[in-house]
Structure formats: C-alpha cells, structure tokens
Design a protein around this motif. Structure first.
Motif, PDB file in Angstrom:
ATOM      1  N   THR A  11      41.651  32.814  43.036  1.00  0.00           N
ATOM      2  CA  THR A  11      41.393  34.202  42.626  1.00  0.00           C
ATOM      3  C   THR A  11      39.906  34.437  42.356  1.00  0.00           C
ATOM      4  O   THR A  11      39.376  35.501  42.663  1.00  0.00           O
ATOM      5  N   TRP A  79      42.603  39.120  38.262  1.00  0.00           N
ATOM      6  CA  TRP A  79      43.560  38.509  39.187  1.00  0.00           C
ATOM      7  C   TRP A  79      44.574  37.621  38.459  1.00  0.00           C
ATOM      8  O   TRP A  79      45.781  37.745  38.712  1.00  0.00           O
ATOM      9  N   THR A 258      42.345  44.024  48.372  1.00  0.00           N
ATOM     10  CA  THR A 258      43.206  43.785  47.208  1.00  0.00           C
ATOM     11  C   THR A 258      44.680  43.713  47.597  1.00  0.00           C
ATOM     12  O   THR A 258      45.412  42.842  47.105  1.00  0.00           O
TER      13      THR A 258
END
Length: 278
Positions: A11, A79, A258
C-alpha cells in the motif's frame, strides 16, 4: 502477520506511486479550482489569467509543498484503514454497505485531524497573490486549525460516499467477488464513483475554501448552514459547485488508480479474500 506486513508495504509503494504520477496535473487543477471557488463567479480563463498575471506560470504550483506533504502523509494510513477496518468489522457487521459507511466515517474523522493544517496552508497560498507570502506566521494552533469543522464534515461525507458507492458499483460489475475487475469495468466504476462523489462533496469543499482563505473571515463566524445559504443566495448552485469541472478531472485521475488498487487489496487481504458470490 506476514500478509499484513506485505499488504502494508504494497500500500505504501502503490500510494507513493499514485502521488508521484498524478500530482503534477492534479495540483494545477486543484490550484485553479480553489482560486475559482474563492472568487465566485469568474471563469476558468479569468482564473488562469489572474494567477499567471500575478505569479507567472510558477503560480500554478502555489501551495505545492503543503499539498504534496498532505498527499504523502495520507498514504501511510488511508490504504491500511480502507482494507483492515472492513476486514475487522465483517465478523460483527454482516451488511457490507454499513461496514463501508462506518469505515468511511472512521477514516474521515481521523484524517481531518491530520490534514487540516496542510489544507489550511494550501488554501492560504492558493488564494493569495502576495509574492512575499510566508507559511510560518500561520503556524499557530489557533490559525492552523481554522476550518476544522467544515474539513471534518467534508472528509466524512467524502469517505462514506466514496467507499459506499465504490463497493456497490465494483461488486455490481463482477459476477464473483474474488474475480478482478476488467479494464472496462474499472473505467466504469471510476467514472461513476467520481461523479457521485463530486455531487455529494463539492459544495462542502467550496465552503471549506471560503472558510480557510484569509479574505473571507466572516464565513468563520457563521454556521455551516448559514454559509451554504449565503453562497446559494448570492451565486446559486453554480457558486456551491464552483470549480467542479477541474475537480472531477483530478478525481477521475485518482480513481483510475484507486479503484483497481482497492479491488486488488480487498481480494488479497480484505473482505473479499477467498469469498465467492452468495
């Protein structure tokens, strides 16, 4: 534990890559959008000419430092929170839509405490044409957290709305939750989530700009409802949605990365891991 560490590393790398890839364009769009919100009623061409006339082309990158720092700091928590909070909640809350709403509210409340100072400094710089502008005089607790109330409201609305609709749209486009999104479905999901988020969030973003800029201190003295009412009475819906076109382009660029990223992380580490459609 190994999976969690691997997920955290992934992440951070993905988040840093997204910032590096989209920030140059995203900041220019945010700069013009913010200035347009602050002036209310001017065109994009006027916004560009005002900025270029006062500061040259470098003026398009005013506020870059706090904006860059804000985006980088966000990667360290957003994240993991997006993936691990729903994963922890799924054993207690079986309604995944409610799960996402709670996750969004949690991230929004936490995030506003972290990013309000960066947003305040960014807005001050973007709405000021002073060549001798300095950040240091604004770095006091009283000044740096101006707009905290509207910033918190904006973040909660943004996160709950985004995570709810992202989840709904992505899983509606997949026959099996464990399958990855196709490129076409990623584009569809990114487009829909961008539009729905702008519709819900942009009026709050406009009020945030008006509260955090230096020249509109009267907005700090009235309630959020009165702020919305004042802008609407003076400029209508166009005032509340000032700069939405620039924002939706920037948001779509973010969502293009995303949407497939959160889909990948959920399938490997989150609520969709090992799950088949029921």
């Amino acid at each position: 534990m190994g999976d969690h560490i691997k997920a955290l590393i992934e992440t951070q790398v993905i988040g840093a890559f997204r910032v590096a890839l989209t920030m140059p364009l995203e900041h220019v769009l945010d700069r013009i959008k913010t200035y347009k919100q602050s002036k209310q009623g001017i065109t994009y061409i006027q916004s560009y000419l005002d900025i270029k006339g006062a500061r040259g082309l470098i003026g398009l990158y005013d506020g870059f430092y706090p904006s860059f720092l804000r985006n980088m700091v966000k990667q360290y928590y957003r994240w993991p929170m997006m993936i691990f909070i729903p994963s922890m909640l799924k054993d207690h809350i079986h309604n995944q839509s409610l799960n996402k709403i709670i996750t969004g509210a949690s991230i929004g409340l936490f995030e506003s405490c972290i990013i309000t100072p960066f947003e305040r400094l960014k807005t001050l710089k973007m709405t000021s044409m002073a060549t001798g502008f300095g950040y240091l005089k604004y770095i006091t607790f009283e000044s740096i957290y101006v707009g905290f109330r509207i910033q918190t409201t904006r973040q909660v609305v943004s996160w709950t709305n985004y995570l709810y609709w992202d989840h709904k749209v992505r899983y509606a486009l997949k026959a099996d939750p464990s399958q990855p999104l196709s490129i076409l479905n990623s584009l569809i999901a990114s487009t829909l989530s961008s539009i729905l988020n702008i519709l819900a969030v942009h009026p709050f973003d406009t009020i945030k700009t008006l509260v955090q800029m230096e020249e509109n201190q009267n907005y700090r003295k009235i309630s959020l409802y009165q702020s919305f009412k004042l802008v609407y009475q003076n400029y209508g819906l166009a005032g509340l949605y000032a700069g939405w076109q620039a924002r939706i382009i920037a948001y779509f660029c973010q969502a293009l990365l995303t949407t497939p990223t959160i889909d990948y992380l959920e399938r490997n580490y989150g609520i969709s891991k090992g799950k088949k459609q029921q």
